[in-house]
Design a protein around this motif. Structure first.
Motif, short mmCIF file in Angstrom:
data_model
loop_
_atom_site.label_atom_id
_atom_site.label_comp_id
_atom_site.label_asym_id
_atom_site.label_seq_id
_atom_site.Cartn_x
_atom_site.Cartn_y
_atom_site.Cartn_z
N VAL A 220 150.16 -38.29 32.98
CA VAL A 220 148.45 -38.27 33.47
C VAL A 220 147.31 -37.66 32.42
O VAL A 220 146.46 -38.20 32.13
CB VAL A 220 148.27 -37.48 34.83
CG1 VAL A 220 146.83 -37.51 35.39
CG2 VAL A 220 149.26 -38.47 36.15
N TYR B 244 139.27 -34.45 37.15
CA TYR B 244 140.09 -33.77 38.08
C TYR B 244 139.53 -33.25 39.49
O TYR B 244 140.17 -33.66 40.36
CB TYR B 244 140.89 -32.72 37.43
CG TYR B 244 142.13 -32.91 36.52
CD1 TYR B 244 142.88 -33.97 36.70
CD2 TYR B 244 142.23 -32.05 35.30
CE1 TYR B 244 144.07 -34.31 35.76
CE2 TYR B 244 143.32 -32.48 34.43
CZ TYR B 244 144.03 -33.47 34.77
OH TYR B 244 145.11 -33.95 33.98
N LEU C 133 145.23 -36.15 41.37
CA LEU C 133 145.72 -36.16 39.73
C LEU C 133 145.93 -34.78 39.20
O LEU C 133 146.50 -34.48 38.49
CB LEU C 133 144.87 -37.06 39.03
CG LEU C 133 144.57 -38.24 39.33
CD1 LEU C 133 143.21 -39.21 38.34
CD2 LEU C 133 145.71 -39.30 39.50
N ARG D 228 149.23 -33.63 36.84
CA ARG D 228 148.70 -34.08 35.37
C ARG D 228 149.98 -34.10 34.60
O ARG D 228 149.88 -34.65 33.46
CB ARG D 228 147.72 -32.50 34.99
CG ARG D 228 148.43 -31.47 34.94
CD ARG D 228 147.41 -30.35 34.61
NE ARG D 228 146.34 -29.99 35.51
CZ ARG D 228 145.22 -29.59 35.42
NH1 ARG D 228 144.75 -28.95 34.01
NH2 ARG D 228 144.21 -29.07 36.09
N ALA E 274 152.75 -41.40 34.24
CA ALA E 274 151.62 -42.15 35.06
C ALA E 274 152.62 -43.35 35.86
O ALA E 274 152.19 -43.78 36.99
CB ALA E 274 150.68 -42.83 34.20
N LEU F 26 153.69 -42.55 39.43
CA LEU F 26 152.66 -42.41 40.66
C LEU F 26 152.87 -43.58 41.42
O LEU F 26 153.29 -44.65 41.10
CB LEU F 26 151.47 -42.16 40.00
CG LEU F 26 151.18 -40.82 38.91
CD1 LEU F 26 149.73 -41.01 38.50
CD2 LEU F 26 151.68 -39.63 39.51
N GLN G 163 147.43 -43.91 43.25
CA GLN G 163 147.29 -42.97 42.17
C GLN G 163 147.15 -43.24 40.69
O GLN G 163 146.22 -42.76 39.93
CB GLN G 163 148.39 -41.66 42.50
CG GLN G 163 148.04 -40.87 43.52
CD GLN G 163 149.24 -40.10 43.90
OE1 GLN G 163 150.25 -40.46 43.22
NE2 GLN G 163 149.17 -39.08 44.77
N ARG G 164 148.17 -44.25 40.64
CA ARG G 164 147.90 -45.01 39.21
C ARG G 164 146.41 -45.64 39.03
O ARG G 164 145.93 -45.60 37.75
CB ARG G 164 148.85 -46.36 39.15
CG ARG G 164 150.12 -45.66 38.47
CD ARG G 164 150.79 -46.87 37.82
NE ARG G 164 151.18 -47.78 38.64
CZ ARG G 164 152.26 -48.08 39.23
NH1 ARG G 164 153.15 -47.32 38.90
NH2 ARG G 164 152.42 -49.16 39.90
N VAL H 25 144.26 -42.90 37.85
CA VAL H 25 144.26 -42.64 36.59
C VAL H 25 143.72 -43.60 35.58
O VAL H 25 142.80 -43.03 34.57
CB VAL H 25 146.05 -42.62 36.31
CG1 VAL H 25 145.99 -42.24 34.76
CG2 VAL H 25 146.82 -41.50 36.90
#
Lengths: 296, 234, 318
Positions: free
Chosen positions: B95, B118, B124, B128, B132, B135, B139-140, B143
Motif C-alpha cells: 500500500v 492515511y 489503509l 501500509r 495491494a 486487500l 480498500q483497493r 488505494v
C-alpha cells in the motif's frame, strides 16, 4: 562427503550463476514483456570483455568485472535502442524473432573478435582445494563466486525495494499501462532494466568462466537453465528467480548422483535436459511459478 | 473558466468511432458525473483525455491549454489524475509503495502527503505494509484513489469507482468522493449507479450511443421522469 | 570456359537447387507452423535430425556400429522419417502446445537440445559423434551427373507436390481456421473450435516436412552425424528464409529458401578463397550479416518479399 564435494557444492555454485542470469531474464520478461533469447549472449559478451580487460591489465577478473558490467550495460542499451525499441508497441512474437537474430549476431560478433578457441581466466594454474573437517573440499574460486553472487543479489534487493527507480521497475512489471497512467517514464525504467540485467549477466558469465572456462557457446547453453529458473520462480519475480536458479542448479548436479544403486540416476550427459524437464513440468503444473509471477 | 473541457470529441480504438462529438466541461470545484447505458462511451470519453484512443475530431483543454492527444505521462504531469475502473493498483506492491508511486512525478518531499492520505483513508494506515493485491475490493479502490491524490491533482478522473462493490462500500466511496472534492479538487466520474452518483454530483451528463443526450444539475436529472425510467429504475 | 569447368558449374547449380529445395521444404513446414498458425518453433534442426537418422537407419545395410541394417528402399526410409517425426511432434505438441508463444519458443529450443543430446549419447543406435555413413542415394545406378540430376528432380517434385497440397489446405476451412487461431485465439475458442487440437495438427504437419527434409539430406550427402548440421544455423537460416520470403505466403517461403540459400552458398564459395584464418572469421561474419538482414526485414519490410495475401474473412467487414 563425496555427495557434498561433487554434487551439492557444485550445484550451489552453478545455482548462484543461474540465479544471476535468471533475475535478468525475469526482469526483462516482466517489464518489456518478451522472452529475450539473447540474454545468454549478454553473459558471453560480459565474460569475454572481462577476459580482454584481464589480459590487458593483469588484474584478477573479479577486479575488472565492474568495468565489464558497465561496458556490457552499454552494449545492452545499444541493442535495445537499435533492435528492440522499434517494436515497443508490436506483437511480442516479432520481438522474439528479433531477439533470436540478435543472439546469433552477438555470438558471431564474439567469434569474429575473439575467435572460437576456449579461454581460461586462470592461465594454466590448477587451483587446489582447501580441505576442511577431514574431507570437505572447498575451492577458493567457489567461495568467491557464491559470495559475490550473494553480494550482487543483496544489491538487487536494495535497488528493487528501496529506490525510486527500483520500485518503478516493480510497478511497471506489475502493469505497464497503469505505470504510464501514473506518470512513470517507462523508457527510463526500460533502460534501468537493461542495465541491471546486463550487469548481472556479465557477472554470471564471468563466474561461469571462473568455474570452468570461456567458449563461444556458453551463452547458448545457459539460456535454457536461466529460463527454467525464471519460470520456476515466476516471471517478473526477481526473488523467485534467485530461488529458481538455485533449484535448477542443484537439480542438474544432483540428477547424476547415484541415488538408486551404484550408477548415476541420470547419465551426466543428459544434465542439460533436467532444466528443460523442470521448466515444462512447471509450465504445465503451475504457469505462474512458485512465487506467483505474472501469467501471460 | 472550466478546468477541463472536452469539446466535440469523436474517436475510438479501432476503425470504427465509438464517440460521435461528445462535449463535457468540468468547472472549478465541481463534481460532474457521466452516466449512460453500457456501451455509451462513458469510459471511452475519459480515456480520450489521456490520449489512450484514436481521436478523429475535437479538442481537449486543461485550464485553457490544449492537451489533445498528449502522452499520458505528460498529462499526469499537468495535474490530471485518472483512476481506471480495473487494474488500478500495483497489486504486487505494498500500500505504501503504491502511494509512493503515485508521487513518482513529485520531486519534493511527499511524506506529509502520505500521512494526509492515511488520515483520509484510515483502513489503509493499518495495512501500509500489505500488498495491494491482498486487500478487499473497497480498500483497493481507496488505494487507487489515494495513489491518484498523491500529486494533489488539478482534477481527478474516476472510472466507475463503485463497480462491483457492496452497498456499504459504495456509500463509503461516494462519501470519500465528496470529502476529496471538499478539499477543492474537481472530480469527473463515470458511474453505473446513477441514483447515488447524481445525489453527490453538482452536474450530470447522460451519454447514449457516443453522443450527449441530456445534461443538467444533479438534482434536476434525478427528478426527470424520463431519466428515472431509463436509468434509475431500482 | 572449357568443358570441365562448365560441367563443374552445372554440378554446382544442381547441388544449389537440390539443397535449396530441401530448405524450401523446411520453410514450407515452418510456414504452416508460424506463418499460418503462429506457433514459434525454434527447434527445427531437431526435427530435421530425427528425419535424417530415421531414414538413415532404415535404409542402410547392417553395421556393427549403429542400429539399422534394414536395407529398405529409400522411399520407405523417407516415409519412415515422416512417420517418426509426426509421432515425436505429436508428443511434443501434447506437452507444449498450450504454452504461450514465448514459452513454446523456449520449449522447442529445449526439445532440439534434448534430441541433440540423445543422438550424440545413444551410441548403440546412432554411432554417436562418428555418425552413420554409407547411406544410399536414390538413382545410384545412374551415371555421374544423372544420379544428381535425378535426385534434384525428385526434390523439386516433392516441393511442388507439397506446395499444391499446402496451398489447398490454406484455402480450405482448415487453413482459414489456422489463421483465425493466430489472429484471435479467444474468438476461435468461443466459436467452439478445439484450438489445441488444430494447433497440434499444424505443429505435426510442419514438423513432418522438416523430418522429410532431414531424410532427403541424409540421402543426398550419404552421411549423417551430430556435427553434420550446426543446429542453430539450420534453424536460424530457415527462419530468415521464411521472414525474408514472406511469412504466411507459401510462394514466399519457397522463394525465400532458394534466394537465401543462393546468397548463403555463394558467400561461402567467395569466402572459402580467403586465407584460412580469415575464412574462419568470414564464416561468422556471414552469420552476423544474415542476422542483420533479418533485423532490417523485420523493421522495414515486415511482410517480406511476397507478403501474406489475406483471405477476406467474414469478421473483417461488416
Amino acid at each position: 562427503m563425496e555427495f557434498i564435494n561433487f554434487y551439492l557444492l557444485p550445484g550451489i555454485v552453478l545455482g548462484s550463476i543461474y540465479a544471476l542470469g535468471a533475475i535478468g531474464v525475469s526482469l526483462v520478461f516482466g517489464i518489456l514483456r518478451f522472452a529475450n533469447f539473447a540474454h545468454g549472449e549478454l553473459m558471453l559478451i560480459g565474460a569475454y570483455i572481462t577476459y580482454s580487460l584481464f589480459q590487458f591489465t593483469g588484474l584478477h577478473p573479479l577486479a575488472v568485472l565492474p568495468l565489464a558490467m558497465v561496458l556490457t550495460s552499454f552494449i545492452a542499451l545499444g541493442i535495445d535502442h537499435t533492435f528492440y525499441k522499434p517494436f515497443r508497441n508490436s506483437k511480442t512474437t516479432i520481438v522474439i524473432v528479433a531477439s533470436f537474430g540478435i543472439a546469433l549476431m552477438a555470438r558471431s560478433a564474439v567469434q569474429i573478435i575473439w575467435g572460437v578457441d576456449t579461454f581460461s581466466y586462470s592461465s594454466g594454474r590448477i587451483e587446489m582445494p582447501i580441505v576442511l573437517f577431514g574431507g570437505l573440499r572447498i575451492f577458493m574460486k567457489h567461495v568467491w563466486i557464491v559470495s559475490c553472487s550473494i553480494g550482487l543479489m543483496l544489491c538487487i534487493h536494495t535497488i528493487l525495494s528501496y529506490t525510486r527507480i527500483g520500485k518503478a521497475m516493480r510497478a511497471m512489471s506489475d502493469s505497464a499501462e497503469l505505470a504510464r497512467l501514473t506518470g512513470i517514464e517507462t523508457e527510463k525504467v526500460v533502460r534501468a532494466t537493461w542495465i541491471l540485467g546486463a550487469s548481472l549477466a556479465a557477472a554470471a558469465g564471468v563466474f561461469l568462466g571462473l568455474d570452468s572456462h570461456l567458449h563461444s557457446m556458453m551463452g547458448f547453453y545457459m539460456l535454457l537453465p536461466m529460463f527454467a529458473a525464471a519460470i520456476l520462480g515466476g516471471i517478473g519475480q526477481p526473488y523467485g528467480a534467485m530461488v529458481g536458479g538455485l533449484v535448477v542448479g542443484l537439480a542438474e548436479e544432483l540428477s547424476s548422483y547415484p541415488w538408486l544403486g551404484d550408477s548415476p540416476l541420470l547419465p551426466p550427459a543428459y544434465k542439460a535436459g533436467v532444466a528443460f524437464a523442470l521448466m515444462v513440468l512447471m509450465l504445465l503444473w503451475r504457469p505462474s511459478g512458485l512465487f506467483r509471477g505474472r501469467v501471460f | 473558466m472550466s478546468v477541463l473541457e472536452l469539446k466535440d470529441i469523436s474517436g475510438g480504438y479501432g476503425e470504427a468511432d465509438i464517440l460521435h462529438g461528445v462535449t463535457l466541461t468540468i468547472g472549478e470545484g465541481e463534481i460532474v458525473v457521466v452516466i449512460g447505458p453500457n456501451g455509451a462511451g462513458k469510459s471511452t470519453a475519459m480515456k480520450a483525455v489521456f490520449g489512450l484512443l484514436r481521436l478523429s475530431g475535437g479538442t481537449i483543454t486543461l485550464a485553457g491549454e490544449d492537451i489533445t492527444g498528449m502522452d499520458p505521462a505528460r498529462v499526469v504531469r499537468k495535474g490530471v489524475c485518472y483512476v481506471p475502473q480495473t487494474n488500478n493498483v500495483f497489486s504486487t506492491l505494498t500500500v505504501q509503495e503504491n502511494l509512493e508511486m503515485g508521487a513518482y512525478i513529485r520531486e519534493d518531499n511527499f511524506k506529509p502527503r502520505i500521512q494526509e492520505i492515511y488520515e483520509m483513508f484510515p483502513p489503509l494506515a493499518e495495512k501500509r505494509k500489505q500488498r495491494a493485491g491482498e486487500l478487499s475490493g473497497g480498500q483497493r479502490q481507496m488505494v487507487a484513489m489515494g495513489k491518484a491524490l498523491m500529486v494533489e491533482p488539478k482534477i481527478l478522473l474516476l472510472d466507475e469507482p463503485t463497480a462491483g462493490l457492496s452497498p456499504i462500500y459504495r456509500k463509503e466511496i461516494f462519501d470519500t468522493v465528496r470529502q476529496i472534492n471538499a478539499t477543492g479538487i474537481p472530480i469527473l466520474m463515470v458511474e453505473q449507479n446513477a441514483k447515488q452518483s447524481l445525489a453527490v454530483a453538482d452536474r450530470g451528463y447522460i451519454l447514449v450511443d457516443g453522443r450527449n443526450r441530456t445534461q443538467g444539475k444533479g438534482s434536476d436529472l434525478l427528478q426527470d421522469p424520463e431519466i428515472a425510467e431509463m436509468f434509475l429504475g431500482g | 570456359m572449357d568443358a570441365a569447368q562448365a560441367y563443374g558449374y552445372m554440378l554446382y547449380l544442381v547441388s544449389l537447387i537440390t539443397i535449396g529445395g530441401i530448405y524450401a521444404l523446411m520453410c514450407l513446414g515452418l510456414n504452416i507452423q508460424w506463418g499460418f498458425t503462429g506457433l514459434f518453433n525454434a527447434g527445427i534442426a531437431g526435427f530435421f535430425a530425427i528425419g535424417a537418422y530415421v531414414s538413415a537407419i532404415l535404409t542402410t545395410d547392417g553395421s556393427p556400429f549403429h542400429l539399422g541394417g534394414f536395407g529398405l528402399p529409400v522411399a520407405f526410409g523417407l516415409v519412415g522419417a515422416m512417420v517418426v517425426t509426426a509421432v515425436v511432434a505429436w508428443l511434443v505438441g501434447l506437452l507444449c502446445i498450450r504454452l504461450r508463444s514465448d514459452y513454446l519458443a523456449i520449449a522447442t529450443i529445449g526439445i532440439g537440445e534434448i534430441f541433440r543430446l540423445i543422438l550424440k549419447n545413444e551410441i548403440w543406435a546412432t554411432n554417436g559423434a562418428r555418425g552413420i555413413a554409407k547411406i544410399p542415394l536414390p538413382f545410384e545406378t545412374l551415371a555421374e551427373p544423372w544420379n544428381k540430376i535425378g535426385f534434384m528432380l525428385l526434390v523439386l517434385a516433392i516441393v511442388v507436390a507439397f506446395y499444391f497440397l499446402i496451398e489447398r489446405a490454406r484455402l480450405a476451412p482448415w487453413g482459414r481456421l489456422m489463421t483465425a487461431i493466430r489472429e484471435n485465439e479467444h474468438a476461435a475458442r468461443a466459436a467452439g473450435k478445439n484450438v489445441e487440437r488444430f494447433r497440434v495438427e499444424a505443429f505435426i504437419c510442419g514438423s513432418v516436412l522438416m523430418g522429410l527434409a532431414g531424410g532427403l539430406t541424409a540421402h543426398y550427402i550419404k552421411f549423417i552425424g551430430p556435427g553434420a548440421t550446426e543446429p542453430l544455423t539450420t534453424t536460424f537460416l530457415v527462419w530468415v528464409m521464411l521472414i525474408v520470403g514472406g511469412s504466411g505466403n507459401n510462394r514466399g517461403a519457397i522463394l525465400g529458401a532458394f534466394m537465401m540459400w543462393t546468397i548463403w552458398s555463394f558467400s561461402e564459395v567467395l569466402t572459402s578463397r580467403l586465407p584460412e584464418e580469415l575464412a574462419i572469421k568470414a564464416a561468422y561474419f556471414r552469420i552476423f550479416l544474415i542476422g542483420l538482414l533479418l533485423q532490417v526485414v523485420l523493421q522495414r519490410y515486415a511482410g517480406g518479399i511476397l507478403p501474406e495475401r489475406r483471405l477476406v474473412s467474414v469478421t473483417n467487414k461488416k
